[in-house]
Design a protein around this motif. Structure first.
Motif, PDB file in Angstrom:
ATOM      1  N   GLY A  55       0.787  -1.222   0.000  1.00 34.91           N
ATOM      2  CA  GLY A  55       0.000   0.000   0.000  1.00 34.91           C
ATOM      3  C   GLY A  55       0.820   1.274   0.000  1.00 34.91           C
ATOM      4  O   GLY A  55       0.265   2.365  -0.167  1.00 34.91           O
ATOM      5  N   PHE A  56       2.133   1.166   0.150  1.00 32.95           N
ATOM      6  CA  PHE A  56       2.966   2.365   0.195  1.00 32.95           C
ATOM      7  C   PHE A  56       2.886   3.144  -1.115  1.00 32.95           C
ATOM      8  O   PHE A  56       2.843   4.376  -1.116  1.00 32.95           O
ATOM      9  CB  PHE A  56       4.420   1.980   0.488  1.00 32.95           C
ATOM     10  N   GLU A  57       2.830   2.420  -2.234  1.00 34.07           N
ATOM     11  CA  GLU A  57       2.824   3.084  -3.545  1.00 34.07           C
ATOM     12  C   GLU A  57       1.597   3.955  -3.740  1.00 34.07           C
ATOM     13  O   GLU A  57       1.626   4.914  -4.515  1.00 34.07           O
ATOM     14  CB  GLU A  57       2.880   2.057  -4.677  1.00 34.07           C
ATOM     15  N   SER A  58       0.512   3.599  -3.048  1.00 36.47           N
ATOM     16  CA  SER A  58      -0.751   4.319  -3.235  1.00 36.47           C
ATOM     17  C   SER A  58      -0.854   5.582  -2.392  1.00 36.47           C
ATOM     18  O   SER A  58      -1.809   6.358  -2.547  1.00 36.47           O
ATOM     19  CB  SER A  58      -1.930   3.392  -2.899  1.00 36.47           C
ATOM     20  N   LEU A  59       0.086   5.812  -1.511  1.00 35.66           N
ATOM     21  CA  LEU A  59       0.052   7.008  -0.669  1.00 35.66           C
ATOM     22  C   LEU A  59       0.403   8.249  -1.488  1.00 35.66           C
ATOM     23  O   LEU A  59       1.082   8.175  -2.518  1.00 35.66           O
ATOM     24  CB  LEU A  59       1.033   6.859   0.492  1.00 35.66           C
ATOM     25  N   SER A  60      -0.048   9.397  -1.018  1.00 31.34           N
ATOM     26  CA  SER A  60       0.294  10.650  -1.686  1.00 31.34           C
ATOM     27  C   SER A  60       1.766  10.975  -1.458  1.00 31.34           C
ATOM     28  O   SER A  60       2.400  10.466  -0.525  1.00 31.34           O
ATOM     29  CB  SER A  60      -0.570  11.790  -1.147  1.00 31.34           C
ATOM     30  N   LEU A  61       2.315  11.840  -2.290  1.00 26.93           N
ATOM     31  CA  LEU A  61       3.712  12.245  -2.129  1.00 26.93           C
ATOM     32  C   LEU A  61       3.902  12.929  -0.775  1.00 26.93           C
ATOM     33  O   LEU A  61       4.919  12.718  -0.105  1.00 26.93           O
ATOM     34  CB  LEU A  61       4.121  13.193  -3.257  1.00 26.93           C
ATOM     35  N   THR A  84      10.228  14.011  -6.196  1.00 25.93           N
ATOM     36  CA  THR A  84       9.021  13.663  -6.951  1.00 25.93           C
ATOM     37  C   THR A  84       8.402  12.346  -6.496  1.00 25.93           C
ATOM     38  O   THR A  84       7.250  12.062  -6.810  1.00 25.93           O
ATOM     39  CB  THR A  84       9.342  13.568  -8.453  1.00 25.93           C
ATOM     40  N   ASN A  85       9.174  11.561  -5.773  1.00 25.71           N
ATOM     41  CA  ASN A  85       8.661  10.281  -5.295  1.00 25.71           C
ATOM     42  C   ASN A  85       9.621   9.733  -4.244  1.00 25.71           C
ATOM     43  O   ASN A  85      10.771  10.184  -4.129  1.00 25.71           O
ATOM     44  CB  ASN A  85       8.514   9.277  -6.446  1.00 25.71           C
ATOM     45  N   ILE A  86       9.145   8.794  -3.483  1.00 26.20           N
ATOM     46  CA  ILE A  86       9.989   8.044  -2.553  1.00 26.20           C
ATOM     47  C   ILE A  86       9.684   6.574  -2.775  1.00 26.20           C
ATOM     48  O   ILE A  86       8.519   6.159  -2.749  1.00 26.20           O
ATOM     49  CB  ILE A  86       9.729   8.448  -1.095  1.00 26.20           C
ATOM     50  N   VAL A  87      10.719   5.785  -3.019  1.00 28.83           N
ATOM     51  CA  VAL A  87      10.539   4.365  -3.300  1.00 28.83           C
ATOM     52  C   VAL A  87      11.210   3.542  -2.212  1.00 28.83           C
ATOM     53  O   VAL A  87      12.081   4.030  -1.474  1.00 28.83           O
ATOM     54  CB  VAL A  87      11.111   3.988  -4.685  1.00 28.83           C
ATOM     55  N   LEU A  88      10.795   2.297  -2.132  1.00 28.80           N
ATOM     56  CA  LEU A  88      11.328   1.370  -1.139  1.00 28.80           C
ATOM     57  C   LEU A  88      12.237   0.357  -1.803  1.00 28.80           C
ATOM     58  O   LEU A  88      11.883  -0.231  -2.835  1.00 28.80           O
ATOM     59  CB  LEU A  88      10.190   0.648  -0.407  1.00 28.80           C
TER      60      LEU A  88
END
Length: 686
Positions: A54-60, A658-662
């Motif tokens: 669900g992390f990808e679906s969070l807002s920036l 612009t984004n944060i990835v894991l």
């Protein structure tokens, strides 16, 4: 006092009863290696990964908030090492220097033993076992260690000012190698002075138990309805015969790390989801800056009242398990966001909190007339730090102050992506076949075990810790070293009692009124037998959660003997637990709950002491040896812990995030060395 840890039994069985869809969270924004959830295995430890579905679906904005809260969660790592023992940082850094610079044969048994010792030190945040509390046997010789140290540049060693390498070795060698020096991190019972017997760093200068108890007793006003948590954020020191507190704050003890934590929290506040959450973060920063425990209470009230935010966190000096007197808190952090679908279950529980309180088997004098502010949710953790890392709770209930809980309520969480990682890592391990009595019990566990285990955690955290009252004038610290064990027993008993109640099927929380039997069997087998795999031969039980489980299981077994409620049975030379009367077992759980609540409400130290010492400490040596042999044949690790994902900000050409990835690909040793390099701010000796 409000953490719930998964037992060795639950860890071993959880895969057998998973009933959820597994979302790995490995979308386009996640990097991973397809190597499974197990990352490393050494000594009695298995290191796992956890996913963040669900992390990808969070807002920036939410991701940036989580990023800065996660950085703050890592900034305090050194604090816990130092709290656990005053030599931990020096030993860790010297071992890391050897590991990085060793020029000899890394396949040599001496070096391999040193490497394993270092891994254990990392895992336990020090030289003592994270659960058993005993000091590690290094496994390598003093001569080998000294030789390694002398090959390293002195600039890479944690030498005191003006100290030679030889002098440093003379000081540090007994701490590592002499089993009689600082043998136990925390001693929580016995007839001796438990402060002088403990190797932790919450007291210094030879402060005795009597001195510490007298020091804090003089501070307390029995008429104060909103007392602060005295001693929570300080080390008590004796200098020239005088006692004084060294407060953990900006400008005080641990300031080098606390300043970094506060900086990241300020950054996080700029991404807060709402004004209430921003106020929570800013009040916590103020507390770190001042060390004022009244400010800490203000932060706790604001935190418990913030029920709208999706992102949440714990950061600070929180739990008091490590202090023999149950007053001083270890530093810890978790960062998370809500699992909306799973939270529907805990909302049903919290919405009915008053019914559970009213129908508890405890004396009406000890019940809350009005249950306030009880909220519960299922969360997805994104970062673990301090005393929540690498060994991790699966449930937390806070705040700990009784008056805040009574006036404002509490928040409870169940960390479901952690139990999912246990699930993935424990497929088909043979534990169930070895220890469960028959197919009847195994079928119950397969069908209902995961469901009832989650409900046990929910009820334990949401309602158990939040139930009952302390009578006016009773010292909330009056149970002393036995407080943590008795509080965990109270919460466990509350959950066990209600798991068998017809109210749960009525509320739609269970689809079969017999489902509770899966958890009853699991709990009794673990409390009487299988958790003993975590104890070394000849040792007794020290850790509060383990004492709690044996206390409950041992008490109901003993009290139910005449009716043969629970029995030990032999088959093919092996011992098993058999529950012969589940209904009477529930009645016994209720009776013990009533007594433990009375002890807590009245502050009956002697009754609490007898209960813990008589049922929660001593180990049946013959049964223990049998369990160890049977468990050894399964080749399982009795303890598990986790590494964190790496959060990577992605920037555009202008340098804007612009984004944060894991990134899930980091290994255990790689993560530990990186943390030591990036998040190590304290001097070696504090």
């Amino acid at each position: 006092m409000k953490k719930f840890f998964l037992s060795v039994m639950a860890i071993s069985l959880i895969s057998a009863y998973s009933c959820r869809n597994n979302n790995s969270g490995k979308g386009s924004e996640a990097k991973t290696e397809e190597t499974g959830y197990t990352v490393d295995r050494f000594a009695d430890i298995e290191i796992l990964r956890y996913d963040v579905p669900g992390f990808e679906s969070l807002s920036l904005r939410q991701k940036q908030l989580l990023y800065h809260l996660s950085e703050a969660a890592l900034m305090g790592r050194d604090i816990l090492f130092d709290q656990n023992n005053r030599y931990n940082l020096a030993i860790r850094r010297s071992l890391e220097a050897i590991y990085r610079e060793y020029k000899g044969d890394r396949g040599d048994k001496q070096f391999q033993a040193l490497e394993m010792y270092l891994k254990r030190v990392w895992f336990s945040n020090g030289i003592h076992h994270h659960y058993a509390e005993d000091k590690f046997d290094p496994g390598f010789t003093e001569t080998f260690f000294a030789g390694c140290i002398k090959e390293i540049s002195p600039s890479h060693l944690p030498l005191r000012e003006g100290q030679t390498v030889e002098q440093w070795l003379a000081e540090i060698t007994p701490v590592i190698f002499d089993p009689s020096v600082m043998p136990k991190r925390t001693v929580q019972s016995g007839d001796g002075d438990i402060l002088l017997a403990s190797a932790n760093n919450y007291y210094e200068g030879g402060v005795t138990q009597k001195e510490a108890e007298s020091f804090y007793a003089k501070m307390k006003d029995p008429n104060d309805k909103t007392p602060v948590s005295y001693g929570l954020n300080s080390r008590l020191s004796k200098e020239n015969g005088q006692l004084k507190e060294k407060v953990w704050k900006v400008g005080g003890l641990y300031t080098e790390a606390i300043e970094k934590i506060a900086d990241e929290l300020r950054k996080a506040a700029s991404f807060a989801e709402n004004e209430a959450q921003k106020a929570v973060i800013e009040t916590l920063v103020e507390y770190y800056e001042t060390g004022d425990l009244k400010t800490f209470d203000a932060y706790a009230v604001r935190w418990v009242e913030d029920t709208r935010s999706e992102v949440d966190f714990i950061n600070g000096f929180t739990e008091t398990y490590g202090d023999p007197l149950g007053m001083k808190a270890s530093w810890e952090s978790t960062v998370n966001f809500v699992n909306k679908e799973a939270t529907k279950r805990t909302k049903v529980i919290s919405d009915n909190a008053q019914w559970f309180e009213d129908n508890s088997p405890t004396d009406v004098r000890f019940k809350k007339k009005e249950v306030k502010g009880v909220t519960a949710k299922v969360i997805t953790v994104t970062m673990l730090g301090g005393d929540c890392y690498p060994a991790t709770p699966i449930g937390i209930n806070l705040p700990n102050a009784n008056w805040i809980r009574e006036q404002y309520g509490s928040k409870s969480v169940t960390i479901e992506n952690i139990t999912e990682a246990y699930d993935k890592a424990s497929q088909g391990n043979g534990f169930r076949e070895e220890f469960v009595w028959s197919e009847t019990e195994r079928d119950l566990i397969v069908k209902y075990g995961f469901m009832t285990d989650n409900l046990h955690t929910d009820l334990h955290e949401c309602l158990g810790h939040g139930s009952g009252i302390i009578l006016p004038g009773v010292d909330p610290d009056g149970l002393g070293a036995y407080s943590s064990t008795l509080e965990e027993a109270r919460a466990d008993l509350f959950a066990l009692y209600y798991l068998a109640d017809e109210k749960l099927p009525e509320l739609g929380l269970l689809d079969n009124p017999e489902a509770y039997k899966a958890e009853y069997y699991r709990y009794m087998m673990n409390g009487l037998m299988t958790q003993l795999v975590r104890i070394q031969p000849g040792k007794d039980i020290e850790e509060a959660h383990m004492r709690n489980r044996q206390l409950i299981a041992g008490w109901v077994y003993e009290k139910g003997k005449d009716d043969n409620v629970v029995s030990f049975e032999k088959r093919d030379g092996k011992t098993y637990i058999v529950i012969n009367d589940y209904a009477k077992l529930r009645t016994l759980f209720g009776a013990l709950l009533a007594e433990v609540q009375r002890i807590k409400s009245e502050g009956d130290f002697q009754a609490g002491r007898r209960l813990v010492e008589d049922y929660g400490v001593k180990v049946d040596r013959t049964l223990h040896n049998e369990i160890l042999k049977r468990y050894e044949s399964l080749n399982l690790a009795p303890y598990k812990g986790f590494i964190n994902p790496v959060m990577e900000p992605i920037k555009n050409a202008k340098g804007e995030i612009t984004n944060i990835v894991l990134d899930y690909s980091e290994k255990y040793t790689q993560q530990m060395l990186r943390y030591s390099e990036k998040y190590s701010f304290l001097p070696a000796y504090n």
